[in-house]
Design a protein around this motif. Sequence first.
Motif, short mmCIF file in Angstrom:
data_model
loop_
_atom_site.label_atom_id
_atom_site.label_comp_id
_atom_site.label_asym_id
_atom_site.label_seq_id
_atom_site.Cartn_x
_atom_site.Cartn_y
_atom_site.Cartn_z
N ARG A 1 1.10 -0.88 6.08
CA ARG A 1 1.47 -1.18 4.49
C ARG A 1 2.21 -2.83 4.26
NH1 ARG A 1 5.56 2.80 3.66
NH2 ARG A 1 5.48 2.59 1.47
N THR B 1 -0.71 1.05 -5.61
CA THR B 1 -1.36 0.02 -4.74
C THR B 1 -1.25 -1.18 -5.64
OG1 THR B 1 -3.16 1.53 -3.60
CG2 THR B 1 -3.34 -0.96 -3.46
N HIS B 2 -0.37 -2.15 -5.09
CA HIS B 2 -0.03 -3.25 -5.97
C HIS B 2 -0.81 -4.33 -5.81
CE1 HIS B 2 3.87 -0.95 -6.76
NE2 HIS B 2 3.88 -0.94 -5.52
N TRP B 3 -1.86 -4.33 -6.63
CA TRP B 3 -2.96 -5.46 -6.67
C TRP B 3 -2.28 -6.80 -6.74
CZ3 TRP B 3 -8.71 -4.82 -7.40
CH2 TRP B 3 -9.16 -3.49 -6.68
N PHE C 1 -1.52 -8.57 -1.14
CA PHE C 1 -3.04 -7.94 -1.26
C PHE C 1 -4.07 -8.74 -1.11
CE2 PHE C 1 -6.17 -6.30 -4.20
CZ PHE C 1 -6.22 -4.99 -4.03
N TYR D 1 0.91 -1.36 0.00
CA TYR D 1 0.01 -0.04 0.05
C TYR D 1 1.03 1.31 -0.01
CZ TYR D 1 -4.00 2.74 1.00
OH TYR D 1 -5.31 3.82 0.98
N THR E 1 -3.79 -1.26 7.79
CA THR E 1 -3.47 -0.23 6.52
C THR E 1 -2.13 0.65 6.58
OG1 THR E 1 -5.74 -0.19 6.15
CG2 THR E 1 -4.62 1.23 5.11
N HIS F 1 -2.70 -5.92 2.87
CA HIS F 1 -3.92 -4.74 2.50
C HIS F 1 -5.21 -5.45 2.47
CE1 HIS F 1 -5.72 -0.93 1.42
NE2 HIS F 1 -6.09 -1.32 0.17
N ALA G 1 -7.46 -7.40 -0.64
CA ALA G 1 -8.59 -6.51 -0.54
C ALA G 1 -9.55 -6.55 -1.63
CB ALA G 1 -7.76 -4.80 -0.34
N ASP H 1 2.52 4.95 0.48
CA ASP H 1 2.69 5.97 1.63
C ASP H 1 2.54 7.38 1.03
OD1 ASP H 1 2.92 7.00 3.99
OD2 ASP H 1 5.24 6.57 4.07
#
Length: 477
Positions: free
Chosen positions: A419, A69-71, A76, A30, A416, A422, A78, A32
Amino acid sequence: MDAEEFRRRGMEMVDYVANYLENIEQRPVYPDVEPGYLRSLIPTEAPLEPDNYDDIIKDVDRVIMPGVTHWHSPYFFAYFPAATSYPALLADMLCGAIGCIGFSWAASPACTELETVMLDWLGKMLNLPEHFIAGTHGHGGGVIQSTASEATLVTLLAARCKAVRRVQASNPEKSEAEILSKLVAYTSEQAHCSVERASLIGGAMIKKVPTDNNYAVGGDMFKKMLEEDKAAGLIPFYFCATLGTTASCAFDRITELGPICNKENIWMHIDAAYAGSAFICPEFRPLLNGIEFADSFNFNPHKWLLINFDCSTMWVKKREDLIGAFKMEPLYLKHENQESGKKRFRSLKMWFVFRMYGIQGLQAYIRKHVGLAKEFESLVRADKRFEICAEVIMGLVCFRLKGSNRLNELLLKRITKSREIHLVPCQLSGRFVLRFAICARTTDSRHIQQAWRHITQLTFEILQETKVKGAICNTDS
């Protein structure tokens, strides 16, 4: 940039992408950054003279990557998955190069025909009823949309058009405006907000059907609402059932709902945006039983079938219902082979992925994700401080720390801020719940174990702080 430089830069970009995906778990999942971070890092206007390509790539690292945001990070968890695979990326490159705009068969025959065949391939993988398959004697077929939200809107508009024509056929004295004011659509109270948004765009009233303890819509409650609305002079015309709700992956009971919709002349659309991919596995296919009653069905291969965004597949029982609602034929689009209208050459991604993975490879991928979700579920159940909040059927686990909503909000805030992993929340039965979705292609057991260690460590810290604050309060009093 000429062809020679494109070759060189293209190979460099493939290396960049491969390195990014190969080493993605080393990056904080996530970003910053604060809202508006990017504007101060680039000029306020486009350059008058051409920039240097090397400088552009440097700026990708300096400006873009810090805000990503590294999907596709294995940390990850989320939302739901955003699929990707190397075959799909290569196909997307070819799609961009061909660059056709397939608004009709004549505009690019291969684009139109491959899409039709790929939707048939996928429909057969799902064991859809024959009337949804274009290459049969049926009147249906499939088409690629951009999103499930778009598919919902398109089918609602088609259903609205069909309902108006049906009412006018038996009541020619009634105006379209009068009929539209009486039309009512339905969906689950757990349905994605895009269903309600579609009704707003379509100018149709919509009502939310209450769900049972499993967050699913059943036939009895739906039938009761229909009877009340018909008695009030309303005209039910559309029901959007959900298979795999966003909040908890609940499944509406379409074997109960379908016959009601068919009897009442209500268009039943099935939104299986996330869960639909899993129906290629025989053990999950029973969840799709009742599809034979549906007028349309949609899910997103770009979520869980290794085909990158965008690729949302939709089937209709009768093509004419869709074509008749939107047909426009200016002279410059007229052609003797005119029935189909498409967009980009997205079916290339399906073709590449289906051939490179095979059905068995895709099934193995789905099963791996479900297994990882079950592994996380078992870790949660083994810790008495936590509780599972909804049945774990596929790759989503809904859980929470036993206690107040505020305590769970604090836990998510810490997660969150760290980081390291996520997650995002949902609300179930008035409770603040954490969603843990298996998302990345590279997620493995070690990532699940590490995520759980991180969650429990943060939980320990929060509970210790709460005890200290409680002790101070007791001393003060």
